[in-house]
Design an enzyme around this catalytic site. Structure first.
Site, PDB file in Angstrom:
ATOM      1  N   THR A  43       1.282   0.306   1.521  1.00  0.00           N
ATOM      2  CA  THR A  43       1.045   0.978   2.795  1.00  0.00           C
ATOM      3  C   THR A  43       2.347   1.479   3.424  1.00  0.00           C
ATOM      4  O   THR A  43       3.415   0.891   3.203  1.00  0.00           O
ATOM      5  CB  THR A  43       0.355  -0.007   3.772  1.00  0.00           C
ATOM      6  N   ASP A  44       2.229   2.521   4.238  1.00  0.00           N
ATOM      7  CA  ASP A  44       3.405   3.013   4.970  1.00  0.00           C
ATOM      8  C   ASP A  44       3.863   2.027   6.054  1.00  0.00           C
ATOM      9  O   ASP A  44       4.969   2.144   6.587  1.00  0.00           O
ATOM     10  CB  ASP A  44       3.127   4.395   5.596  1.00  0.00           C
ATOM     11  N   GLU A  45       3.018   1.034   6.355  1.00  0.00           N
ATOM     12  CA  GLU A  45       3.385   0.086   7.420  1.00  0.00           C
ATOM     13  C   GLU A  45       4.580  -0.782   7.045  1.00  0.00           C
ATOM     14  O   GLU A  45       5.162  -1.432   7.910  1.00  0.00           O
ATOM     15  CB  GLU A  45       2.198  -0.814   7.763  1.00  0.00           C
ATOM     16  N   TYR A  67       0.382  -8.767   8.285  1.00  0.00           N
ATOM     17  CA  TYR A  67      -0.168  -7.918   7.211  1.00  0.00           C
ATOM     18  C   TYR A  67       0.927  -7.079   6.573  1.00  0.00           C
ATOM     19  O   TYR A  67       1.115  -7.103   5.346  1.00  0.00           O
ATOM     20  CB  TYR A  67      -1.285  -7.007   7.768  1.00  0.00           C
ATOM     21  N   LYS A  99       2.552  -7.164   2.734  1.00  0.00           N
ATOM     22  CA  LYS A  99       2.576  -6.007   1.814  1.00  0.00           C
ATOM     23  C   LYS A  99       4.018  -5.682   1.423  1.00  0.00           C
ATOM     24  O   LYS A  99       4.293  -5.341   0.268  1.00  0.00           O
ATOM     25  CB  LYS A  99       1.899  -4.788   2.454  1.00  0.00           C
TER      26      LYS A  99
HETATM   27  P1  NAD Z   1     -10.429  -3.459   2.039  1.00  0.00           P
HETATM   28  O1  NAD Z   1     -10.161  -4.603   2.926  1.00  0.00           O
HETATM   29  O2  NAD Z   1     -11.512  -2.498   2.388  1.00  0.00           O
HETATM   30  O3  NAD Z   1     -10.767  -3.984   0.554  1.00  0.00           O
HETATM   31  C1  NAD Z   1     -10.017  -4.989  -0.061  1.00  0.00           C
HETATM   32  C2  NAD Z   1     -10.800  -5.477  -1.283  1.00  0.00           C
HETATM   33  O4  NAD Z   1     -10.007  -6.493  -1.936  1.00  0.00           O
HETATM   34  C3  NAD Z   1     -12.149  -6.093  -0.949  1.00  0.00           C
HETATM   35  O5  NAD Z   1     -13.154  -5.627  -1.833  1.00  0.00           O
HETATM   36  C4  NAD Z   1     -11.918  -7.601  -1.140  1.00  0.00           C
HETATM   37  O6  NAD Z   1     -13.075  -8.307  -1.538  1.00  0.00           O
HETATM   38  C5  NAD Z   1     -10.851  -7.597  -2.224  1.00  0.00           C
HETATM   39  N1  NAD Z   1     -10.042  -8.834  -2.203  1.00  0.00           N
HETATM   40  C6  NAD Z   1      -9.443  -9.407  -1.117  1.00  0.00           C
HETATM   41  N2  NAD Z   1      -8.813 -10.536  -1.472  1.00  0.00           N
HETATM   42  C7  NAD Z   1      -8.995 -10.684  -2.819  1.00  0.00           C
HETATM   43  C8  NAD Z   1      -8.593 -11.645  -3.758  1.00  0.00           C
HETATM   44  N3  NAD Z   1      -7.851 -12.711  -3.392  1.00  0.00           N
HETATM   45  N4  NAD Z   1      -8.954 -11.486  -5.048  1.00  0.00           N
HETATM   46  C9  NAD Z   1      -9.718 -10.422  -5.432  1.00  0.00           C
HETATM   47  N5  NAD Z   1     -10.151  -9.475  -4.568  1.00  0.00           N
HETATM   48  C10 NAD Z   1      -9.795  -9.605  -3.280  1.00  0.00           C
HETATM   49  O7  NAD Z   1      -9.038  -2.723   1.867  1.00  0.00           O
HETATM   50  P2  NAD Z   1      -8.724  -1.169   1.704  1.00  0.00           P
HETATM   51  O8  NAD Z   1      -8.625  -0.547   3.036  1.00  0.00           O
HETATM   52  O9  NAD Z   1      -9.646  -0.595   0.691  1.00  0.00           O
HETATM   53  O10 NAD Z   1      -7.234  -1.251   1.112  1.00  0.00           O
HETATM   54  C11 NAD Z   1      -7.010  -1.312  -0.295  1.00  0.00           C
HETATM   55  C12 NAD Z   1      -5.531  -1.339  -0.568  1.00  0.00           C
HETATM   56  O11 NAD Z   1      -4.929  -0.157  -0.037  1.00  0.00           O
HETATM   57  C13 NAD Z   1      -4.773  -2.502   0.074  1.00  0.00           C
HETATM   58  O12 NAD Z   1      -3.797  -2.952  -0.836  1.00  0.00           O
HETATM   59  C14 NAD Z   1      -4.145  -1.903   1.309  1.00  0.00           C
HETATM   60  O13 NAD Z   1      -2.960  -2.595   1.674  1.00  0.00           O
HETATM   61  C15 NAD Z   1      -3.855  -0.507   0.827  1.00  0.00           C
HETATM   62  N6  NAD Z   1      -3.806   0.531   1.870  1.00  0.00           N
HETATM   63  C16 NAD Z   1      -4.842   0.683   2.749  1.00  0.00           C
HETATM   64  C17 NAD Z   1      -4.795   1.711   3.687  1.00  0.00           C
HETATM   65  C18 NAD Z   1      -5.933   1.944   4.666  1.00  0.00           C
HETATM   66  O14 NAD Z   1      -5.819   2.818   5.516  1.00  0.00           O
HETATM   67  N7  NAD Z   1      -7.041   1.231   4.586  1.00  0.00           N
HETATM   68  C19 NAD Z   1      -3.677   2.558   3.747  1.00  0.00           C
HETATM   69  C20 NAD Z   1      -2.629   2.350   2.845  1.00  0.00           C
HETATM   70  C21 NAD Z   1      -2.713   1.349   1.899  1.00  0.00           C
HETATM   71  O1  TDX Z   2     -10.743  -0.683  18.324  1.00  0.00           O
HETATM   72  C1  TDX Z   2      -9.621  -0.259  18.025  1.00  0.00           C
HETATM   73  N1  TDX Z   2      -8.926   0.490  18.926  1.00  0.00           N
HETATM   74  C2  TDX Z   2      -7.687   0.996  18.672  1.00  0.00           C
HETATM   75  O2  TDX Z   2      -7.109   1.672  19.534  1.00  0.00           O
HETATM   76  C3  TDX Z   2      -9.017  -0.519  16.732  1.00  0.00           C
HETATM   77  C4  TDX Z   2      -9.751  -1.337  15.706  1.00  0.00           C
HETATM   78  C5  TDX Z   2      -7.771   0.017  16.477  1.00  0.00           C
HETATM   79  N2  TDX Z   2      -7.114   0.743  17.423  1.00  0.00           N
HETATM   80  C6  TDX Z   2      -5.817   1.362  17.097  1.00  0.00           C
HETATM   81  C7  TDX Z   2      -4.794   0.492  16.417  1.00  0.00           C
HETATM   82  C8  TDX Z   2      -4.027   1.489  15.555  1.00  0.00           C
HETATM   83  O3  TDX Z   2      -3.037   2.141  16.350  1.00  0.00           O
HETATM   84  O4  TDX Z   2      -6.122   2.408  16.147  1.00  0.00           O
HETATM   85  C9  TDX Z   2      -5.080   2.519  15.164  1.00  0.00           C
HETATM   86  C10 TDX Z   2      -5.662   2.294  13.778  1.00  0.00           C
HETATM   87  O5  TDX Z   2      -6.057   0.935  13.697  1.00  0.00           O
HETATM   88  P1  TDX Z   2      -6.617   0.275  12.343  1.00  0.00           P
HETATM   89  O6  TDX Z   2      -7.811   1.041  11.874  1.00  0.00           O
HETATM   90  O7  TDX Z   2      -6.743  -1.175  12.556  1.00  0.00           O
HETATM   91  O8  TDX Z   2      -5.460   0.642  11.290  1.00  0.00           O
HETATM   92  P2  TDX Z   2      -3.892   0.273  11.215  1.00  0.00           P
HETATM   93  O9  TDX Z   2      -3.580  -0.990  11.931  1.00  0.00           O
HETATM   94  O10 TDX Z   2      -3.111   1.507  11.575  1.00  0.00           O
HETATM   95  O11 TDX Z   2      -3.763  -0.033   9.620  1.00  0.00           O
HETATM   96  C11 TDX Z   2      -4.484   0.787   8.672  1.00  0.00           C
HETATM   97  O12 TDX Z   2      -3.628   1.701   8.038  1.00  0.00           O
HETATM   98  C12 TDX Z   2      -2.649   1.199   7.174  1.00  0.00           C
HETATM   99  C13 TDX Z   2      -5.152  -0.086   7.610  1.00  0.00           C
HETATM  100  O13 TDX Z   2      -6.012  -1.024   8.250  1.00  0.00           O
HETATM  101  C14 TDX Z   2      -4.136  -0.786   6.772  1.00  0.00           C
HETATM  102  O14 TDX Z   2      -4.765  -1.522   5.721  1.00  0.00           O
HETATM  103  C15 TDX Z   2      -3.237   0.243   6.151  1.00  0.00           C
HETATM  104  O15 TDX Z   2      -2.204  -0.388   5.441  1.00  0.00           O
END
Ligand code: NAD
Ligand code: TDX
Length: 332
Positions: A121-123, A148, A152
């Site tokens: 992630t970019d975080e 988190y 990562k």
């Molecule tokens: P998500 O939470 O929707 O899905 C995570 C999946 O991993 C789930 O299916 C869960 O059951 C599985 N999992 C969790 N712990 C596990 C374990 N110990 N063993 C096996 N499986 C396990 O997450 P996502 O949003 O799909 O993110 C996927 C990946 O992308 C992550 O590595 C996250 O850091 C990265 N990422 C997410 C975002 C975003 O915006 N959501 C952005 C950048 C990077």
């Molecule tokens: O109810 C809300 N109100 C609100 O203002 C929630 C749930 C979030 N927020 C804000 C927090 C953040 O500034 O919105 C923005 C986005 O929040 P999230 O969806 O929780 O995402 P963020 O914390 O930015 O992280 C996401 O992007 C990077 C993913 O959850 C991560 O897994 C990924 O790495």
């Protein structure tokens, strides 16, 4: 033909990636997923059994991981605990899954000489000021803010060390905020859409001025596949689609698209340590690998996402009350 092991392949992005691979390539996929609260088993239904197998298990299970890794040509590692707010309540599973789990995968690919792509992630880069013209690049120093993002960042460092010290053949990617179908309703965009379906006003943390750089999950998947196949070993690629928007702008767009007045939202307690702004410079990915995002218009991607949540209420409805009770307890 490639045999690809996809960890976390039942999650929001992992399941999109599995669909992407089955539609666009002739690879066969094994999903290794623990099926936590965040998993969408339903997202893998209807896939051809001869090309996609689900193994339910934990990535910290060394024996299980070893056996699976040895039977594949490549591992794409999505599995993670992914929600910042949860990591502030209980960091423990973040350390276990994101750090110990990545360590377990790394040791297995090292033993068997299997190619790895690590999804991050970019975080990990911390945040930028709102008025700073800079964006994150592959050279930006690590400065994670939350449990988190720190977990990562730790996993990224392990991957880089295993490349340098043990010659593991790995690439890494750091992507910005994803949106699209199947995203858990604890996350910002689906939470607000499903709130409005329920007649509840969207909830903005603090002033709502924090900026996120939105990318459609399908574009994340195509970038990961391009890096797996054409990326240089040991390299990191930032993935982004020039989608910077403040949270206030996103909420007002959702309100407009769902036919509500622009001021029909409320401010709630801010997130502790809330990162101000993320922004990705994806020049390296675009120029080296020729990758381009397909979803360039955020508003139409968001409209399609709203339609998907309206059409798939049966999937998210059973989760909604518990998610909102958790937020209410935190004043959010
Ligand atoms: P998500 O939470 O929707 O899905 C995570 C999946 O991993 C789930 O299916 C869960 O059951 C599985 N999992 C969790 N712990 C596990 C374990 N110990 N063993 C096996 N499986 C396990 O997450 P996502 O949003 O799909 O993110 C996927 C990946 O992308 C992550 O590595 C996250 O850091 C990265 N990422 C997410 C975002 C975003 O915006 N959501 C952005 C950048 C990077
Ligand atoms: O109810 C809300 N109100 C609100 O203002 C929630 C749930 C979030 N927020 C804000 C927090 C953040 O500034 O919105 C923005 C986005 O929040 P999230 O969806 O929780 O995402 P963020 O914390 O930015 O992280 C996401 O992007 C990077 C993913 O959850 C991560 O897994 C990924 O790495």
């Amino acid at each position: 033909m490639q045999r690809v092991l996809v960890t976390g392949g039942a999650g929001f992005i992992g399941s999109n990636f599995v669909h992407h691979v089955l539609e666009h390539t002739d690879a066969v996929v094994t999903v290794l997923d623990k099926l936590t609260y965040a998993a969408n088993r339903e997202a893998l239904e209807m896939l051809p059994e001869e090309r996609c197998t689900l193994v339910v298990g934990d990535i910290v299970n060394e024996e299980l991981v070893d056996g699976l890794v040895s039977a594949h040509d490549a591992v794409v590692h999505f599995a993670a605990e992914s929600h910042n707010d949860n990591s502030l309540k209980d960091p423990s599973p973040f350390v276990q899954t994101n750090i110990v789990g990545t360590f377990t995968i790394l040791e297995a690919v090292r033993r068997h000489g299997v190619r790895l792509h690590h999804v991050s992630t970019d975080e990990v880069y911390g945040d930028l000021e709102l008025d700073d013209p800079a964006r994150f690049t592959e050279a930006t120093p690590y400065a994670p803010s939350s449990p988190y993002s720190a977990s990562k960042a730790g996993s990224d460092h392990l991957v880089r060390a295993w490349v340098r010290s043990f010659g593991v053949e790995a690439t890494l990617s750091n992507c910005s905020n994803n949106y699209g179908p199947w995203q858990h309703i604890e996350k910002f965009i689906p939470r607000q859409i499903t709130n409005l379906v329920d007649g509840v006003r969207p909830k903005l943390y603090g002033a709502g001025l924090n900026v996120r750089d939105w990318i459609h999950t399908e574009d994340h998947s195509s970038a990961v596949w391009a890096i797996l196949n054409h990326g240089r070993i040991g390299e990191t690629y930032l993935i982004g689609a020039d989608g910077e928007k403040s949270n206030l702008e996103v909420v007002q767009m959702i309100l407009r698209l769902m036919g509500h007045p622009q001021d029909d939202f409320e401010h709630v307690t801010d997130r502790a340590g809330h990162d101000l702004r993320y922004a990705i410079d994806s020049t390296k990915l675009r120029s080296e690998l020729g990758w381009q995002p397909q979803y360039r218009d955020f508003e139409s991607g968001l409209a399609a996402t709203i339609d998907w949540y309206r059409a798939n209420e049966a999937w998210w409805r059973p989760k909604k009350a518990a998610v909102e009770a958790g937020y209410a307890a935190a004043g959010q």
